[in-house]
Design a protein around this motif. Structure first.
Motif, PDB file in Angstrom:
ATOM      1  N   VAL A 110      -6.821   3.691  39.096  1.00 27.13           N
ATOM      2  CA  VAL A 110      -7.291   4.340  40.315  1.00 27.13           C
ATOM      3  C   VAL A 110      -7.536   5.809  40.022  1.00 27.13           C
ATOM      4  CG1 VAL A 110      -6.646   4.996  42.675  1.00 27.13           C
ATOM      5  CG2 VAL A 110      -6.047   2.720  41.812  1.00 27.13           C
ATOM      6  N   VAL A 111      -8.673   6.314  40.467  1.00 25.71           N
ATOM      7  CA  VAL A 111      -8.980   7.745  40.311  1.00 25.71           C
ATOM      8  C   VAL A 111      -9.169   8.322  41.710  1.00 25.71           C
ATOM      9  CG1 VAL A 111     -10.614   9.441  39.381  1.00 25.71           C
ATOM     10  CG2 VAL A 111     -10.065   7.374  38.060  1.00 25.71           C
ATOM     11  N   THR A 112      -8.467   9.413  41.979  1.00 26.84           N
ATOM     12  CA  THR A 112      -8.524   9.990  43.314  1.00 26.84           C
ATOM     13  C   THR A 112      -8.572  11.514  43.231  1.00 26.84           C
ATOM     14  OG1 THR A 112      -7.441   9.997  45.462  1.00 26.84           O
ATOM     15  CG2 THR A 112      -5.999   9.928  43.562  1.00 26.84           C
ATOM     16  N   ALA A 113      -8.939  12.128  44.370  1.00 24.83           N
ATOM     17  CA  ALA A 113      -9.142  13.578  44.365  1.00 24.83           C
ATOM     18  C   ALA A 113      -7.988  14.317  45.031  1.00 24.83           C
ATOM     19  CB  ALA A 113     -10.430  13.912  45.115  1.00 24.83           C
ATOM     20  N   TRP A 114      -7.192  13.595  45.838  1.00 24.72           N
ATOM     21  CA  TRP A 114      -6.339  14.292  46.800  1.00 24.72           C
ATOM     22  C   TRP A 114      -5.168  13.392  47.156  1.00 24.72           C
ATOM     23  CZ3 TRP A 114      -8.052  14.263  52.566  1.00 24.72           C
ATOM     24  CH2 TRP A 114      -7.218  15.072  53.332  1.00 24.72           C
ATOM     25  N   ARG A 115      -3.944  13.908  47.053  1.00 27.54           N
ATOM     26  CA  ARG A 115      -2.746  13.145  47.447  1.00 27.54           C
ATOM     27  C   ARG A 115      -2.641  13.171  48.969  1.00 27.54           C
ATOM     28  NH1 ARG A 115       1.405  12.394  43.735  1.00 27.54           N
ATOM     29  NH2 ARG A 115       2.011  10.900  45.331  1.00 27.54           N
ATOM     30  N   GLU A 116      -2.177  12.072  49.561  1.00 25.52           N
ATOM     31  CA  GLU A 116      -2.153  11.974  51.024  1.00 25.52           C
ATOM     32  C   GLU A 116      -1.155  12.962  51.631  1.00 25.52           C
ATOM     33  OE1 GLU A 116      -1.687   8.039  52.670  1.00 25.52           O
ATOM     34  OE2 GLU A 116      -1.476   8.831  54.703  1.00 25.52           O
ATOM     35  N   PRO A 117      -1.615  13.804  52.570  1.00 23.38           N
ATOM     36  CA  PRO A 117      -0.680  14.717  53.249  1.00 23.38           C
ATOM     37  C   PRO A 117       0.117  13.953  54.312  1.00 23.38           C
ATOM     38  CG  PRO A 117      -2.895  14.995  54.126  1.00 23.38           C
ATOM     39  CD  PRO A 117      -2.987  13.925  53.068  1.00 23.38           C
ATOM     40  N   ASP A 118       1.104  14.649  54.937  1.00 23.86           N
ATOM     41  CA  ASP A 118       1.992  13.973  55.891  1.00 23.86           C
ATOM     42  C   ASP A 118       1.405  13.862  57.292  1.00 23.86           C
ATOM     43  OD1 ASP A 118       3.825  13.551  53.956  1.00 23.86           O
ATOM     44  OD2 ASP A 118       5.078  15.288  54.434  1.00 23.86           O
ATOM     45  N   THR A 119       0.092  14.032  57.428  1.00 26.23           N
ATOM     46  CA  THR A 119      -0.538  14.080  58.751  1.00 26.23           C
ATOM     47  C   THR A 119      -0.183  12.872  59.626  1.00 26.23           C
ATOM     48  OG1 THR A 119      -2.372  15.138  57.601  1.00 26.23           O
ATOM     49  CG2 THR A 119      -2.769  14.517  59.896  1.00 26.23           C
ATOM     50  N   PHE A 120      -0.345  11.681  59.061  1.00 29.01           N
ATOM     51  CA  PHE A 120      -0.115  10.473  59.870  1.00 29.01           C
ATOM     52  C   PHE A 120       1.131   9.711  59.434  1.00 29.01           C
ATOM     53  CE2 PHE A 120      -4.836  11.000  59.919  1.00 29.01           C
ATOM     54  CZ  PHE A 120      -4.910  11.456  61.233  1.00 29.01           C
ATOM     55  N   VAL A 121       1.434   9.760  58.146  1.00 27.83           N
ATOM     56  CA  VAL A 121       2.580   9.017  57.615  1.00 27.83           C
ATOM     57  C   VAL A 121       3.385   9.972  56.743  1.00 27.83           C
ATOM     58  CG1 VAL A 121       3.290   7.009  56.269  1.00 27.83           C
ATOM     59  CG2 VAL A 121       1.114   6.951  57.481  1.00 27.83           C
ATOM     60  N   ALA A 122       4.669  10.141  57.051  1.00 29.59           N
ATOM     61  CA  ALA A 122       5.483  11.055  56.249  1.00 29.59           C
ATOM     62  C   ALA A 122       5.857  10.396  54.930  1.00 29.59           C
ATOM     63  CB  ALA A 122       6.734  11.450  57.020  1.00 29.59           C
ATOM     64  N   GLY A 123       5.729  11.169  53.844  1.00 32.91           N
ATOM     65  CA  GLY A 123       6.188  10.709  52.528  1.00 32.91           C
ATOM     66  C   GLY A 123       5.420   9.521  51.976  1.00 32.91           C
ATOM     67  N   ALA A 124       4.156   9.350  52.384  1.00 27.37           N
ATOM     68  CA  ALA A 124       3.369   8.245  51.830  1.00 27.37           C
ATOM     69  C   ALA A 124       3.208   8.476  50.329  1.00 27.37           C
ATOM     70  CB  ALA A 124       1.999   8.206  52.493  1.00 27.37           C
ATOM     71  N   ASP A 125       3.376   7.450  49.543  1.00 26.94           N
ATOM     72  CA  ASP A 125       3.281   7.640  48.094  1.00 26.94           C
ATOM     73  C   ASP A 125       2.529   6.463  47.479  1.00 26.94           C
ATOM     74  OD1 ASP A 125       3.560   8.497  45.497  1.00 26.94           O
ATOM     75  OD2 ASP A 125       5.659   7.880  45.317  1.00 26.94           O
ATOM     76  N   VAL A 182      -2.875   6.088  37.625  1.00 24.83           N
ATOM     77  CA  VAL A 182      -3.455   6.844  38.741  1.00 24.83           C
ATOM     78  C   VAL A 182      -3.842   8.214  38.197  1.00 24.83           C
ATOM     79  CG1 VAL A 182      -3.111   7.784  41.041  1.00 24.83           C
ATOM     80  CG2 VAL A 182      -1.975   5.645  40.385  1.00 24.83           C
ATOM     81  N   VAL A 183      -5.118   8.519  38.283  1.00 22.63           N
ATOM     82  CA  VAL A 183      -5.633   9.782  37.747  1.00 22.63           C
ATOM     83  C   VAL A 183      -6.068  10.638  38.937  1.00 22.63           C
ATOM     84  CG1 VAL A 183      -7.360  10.819  36.216  1.00 22.63           C
ATOM     85  CG2 VAL A 183      -6.498   8.515  35.739  1.00 22.63           C
ATOM     86  N   VAL A 184      -5.527  11.843  39.040  1.00 23.11           N
ATOM     87  CA  VAL A 184      -5.920  12.746  40.134  1.00 23.11           C
ATOM     88  C   VAL A 184      -6.838  13.825  39.548  1.00 23.11           C
ATOM     89  CG1 VAL A 184      -5.133  14.309  41.946  1.00 23.11           C
ATOM     90  CG2 VAL A 184      -3.728  12.329  41.317  1.00 23.11           C
ATOM     91  N   LEU A 185      -8.064  13.875  40.020  1.00 23.08           N
ATOM     92  CA  LEU A 185      -9.012  14.901  39.554  1.00 23.08           C
ATOM     93  C   LEU A 185      -9.125  15.955  40.657  1.00 23.08           C
ATOM     94  CD1 LEU A 185     -11.765  12.632  37.930  1.00 23.08           C
ATOM     95  CD2 LEU A 185      -9.800  13.734  36.829  1.00 23.08           C
ATOM     96  N   ALA A 186      -8.254  16.956  40.544  1.00 17.85           N
ATOM     97  CA  ALA A 186      -8.104  17.929  41.629  1.00 17.85           C
ATOM     98  C   ALA A 186      -9.354  18.787  41.820  1.00 17.85           C
ATOM     99  CB  ALA A 186      -6.894  18.813  41.356  1.00 17.85           C
ATOM    100  N   GLU A 187     -10.256  18.788  40.843  1.00 16.76           N
ATOM    101  CA  GLU A 187     -11.497  19.553  40.992  1.00 16.76           C
ATOM    102  C   GLU A 187     -12.280  19.083  42.219  1.00 16.76           C
ATOM    103  OE1 GLU A 187     -10.270  18.097  38.167  1.00 16.76           O
ATOM    104  OE2 GLU A 187     -11.662  18.526  36.531  1.00 16.76           O
ATOM    105  N   HIS A 188     -12.039  17.831  42.639  1.00 13.73           N
ATOM    106  CA  HIS A 188     -12.814  17.273  43.759  1.00 13.73           C
ATOM    107  C   HIS A 188     -12.059  17.362  45.082  1.00 13.73           C
ATOM    108  CE1 HIS A 188     -15.779  15.521  40.927  1.00 13.73           C
ATOM    109  NE2 HIS A 188     -14.731  15.506  40.125  1.00 13.73           N
TER     110      HIS A 188
END
Ligand SMILES: NC(=O)c1ccc[n+]([C@@H]2O[C@H](COP(=O)([O-])OP(=O)(O)OC[C@H]3O[C@@H](n4cnc5c(N)ncnc54)[C@H](OP(=O)(O)O)[C@@H]3O)[C@@H](O)[C@H]2O)c1
Ligand SMILES: [Zn+2]
Length: 379
Positions: free
Chosen positions: A330-345, A357-363
């Motif tokens: 899985v390649v993603t740009a952004w880790r889920e914030p706590d907006t709707f679900v706390a501590g989602a991982d 899981v590869v996070v490409l923070a440039e995006h």
């Protein structure tokens, strides 16, 4: 670890050679194409060639048109792109034109190569990268330390082969010249190697005099935790899809693409697609794949936001749907914030099941853009 955009450029004979074995450089391009190359050079921050090309051709690698140099200066850029070369041995001719024309120069080499180059009196910024040369480190250094955002690579074959087989090329610009070399001792454009599977995407063809320019984009996802240049292009597409989501104040806008190991797009989707108010992007995309598609086991899911780990609207969160589909990258740009679900991982859930899981923070900023009203913050 951001890299510059890497553009490989070469002229090649009909039988796949870069040169003949004679003492003079074989002219493969047409005059009109030399002018096109000059234009591309003027557009980049740096030009790279291997030490073999400096030894064989003694190139200057300049922007020749005065108007193009003036335009660079007017834009606040250096008159000439940075010149970069790569050598393991450090065995370079200090009198070569490469060092004495144009603007700044940098040599990436090994620790031993740096000693040798300095002893020879090479006039450049000599950067030793340890006992061997790691292309990812080199590209990160060019980006972070030298500020290079676009890099043109002008050969030779060894350099092109490594960048392509390591999945580090964003684009290939090949000019096919209407002649044969016919000498197996001549240098080939691409040597043997484990090329990433599949077909490249053809971006453009153009006749320039009697040569044909072909522009290609590699599409194969990276392997395991190592990102490829194509990973960035697919993730950018996922971020673009996120912008198509019907607006919502109670859920994120996310885009997702499923891509086979050979670079074939299997499916794409976005949040709330097709009028379903609760469907998530990864779910929408995976629903379009065949459940028994054998390509899913080696596929990559690109998602602008980390796949969810918990949700109330469906029995399974996207991280579990991805695992159930057999996908393990899985390649993603952004880790889920706590907006709707706390501590989602979602990443933790995927990793615990053996997925990369590869996070490409440039995006990240691009992925956040359609969600600003939910998370606040600038830009
Ligand atoms: N038609 C075209 O568009 C075009 C363009 C460029 C070149 N050419 C032709 O291509 C030929 C040269 O190609 P080539 O493949 O022999 O040479 P090259 O790719 O230009 O350079 C190879 C050299 O680069 C260094 N190098 C490469 N990978 C390295 C690594 N991973 N770590 C450390 N050093 C590394 C090594 O230098 P050391 O030996 O110093 O360690 C190696 O010998 C010439 O005939 C030239 O005319 C044609
Ligand atoms: Zn989800």
């Amino acid at each position: 670890m951001p890299h510059p955009y890497v553009l490989l450029s070469a002229a090649v004979s009909l039988d796949g050679y870069l040169d003949d074995t004679g003492p003079e450089r074989l002219l493969l391009s047409s005059p009109a194409d030399f002018d096109r190359v000059d234009e591309v050079r003027a557009s980049v921050d740096a030009i790279l060639v291997g030490a073999g090309t400096i030894r064989a051709d003694n190139p200057r690698l300049l922007v020749n048109a005065p108007g193009r140099r003036a335009a660079r200066l007017a834009e606040g850029r250096p008159e000439y792109p940075l010149k970069v070369t790569v050598s393991g041995s450090g065995d370079l001719d200090p009198a070569a034109q490469f060092w004495h024309t144009g603007g700044e120069k940098v040599l990436y080499t090994t620790d031993r190569g740096a000693e040798r180059a300095r002893a020879l009196g090479i006039t450049a910024d000599v950067v030793p990268l340890g006992s061997g040369l790691d292309w990812r480190r080199l590209l990160t250094h060019l980006h972070d330390v030298r500020g290079v955002r676009r890099l043109m690579v002008e050969g030779g074959g060894q350099i092109h082969t490594q960048l392509l087989t390591q999945g580090l090329a964003d684009e290939l610009q090949l000019v096919l010249a209407p002649l044969f070399v016919g000498d197996p001792a001549a240098p080939r454009l691409f040597g043997p190697g484990s090329y990433q599977g599949g077909r490249l995407r053809l971006l453009e063809t153009r006749a320039i005099g009697d040569v044909v320019l072909m522009r290609y984009r590699p599409t194969a996802p990276g392997t395991g935790p190592l990102p490829s240049a194509a990973d960035h292009h697919w993730l950018a597409l996922a971020c673009e899809l996120a912008e198509r989501c019907p607006p919502s104040d109670t859920a994120f806008s996310v885009g997702a693409v499923v891509v086979a190991a050979d670079g074939t797009e299997l499916a794409r989707g976005y949040s709330r697609e097709g009028g379903d108010p609760v469907v998530h992007a990864e779910e929408a995309a995976l629903a379009k794949t065949g459940p028994d598609d054998p390509r899913l086991a080696t596929a990559t899911v690109y998602s602008s936001l980390e796949p969810c780990a918990r949700r109330s609207s469906r029995p399974l969160p996207c991280a579990r749907l991805i695992l159930a589909a057999g996908v393990r990258r899985v390649v993603t740009a952004w880790r889920e914030p706590d907006t709707f679900v706390a501590g989602a991982d979602g990443s933790g859930l995927l990793a615990a099941a053996g997925a990369d899981v590869v996070v490409l923070a440039e995006h990240e900023e691009r992925a956040k853009a359609p969600n600003r009203h939910l998370i606040g913050g600038g830009r």
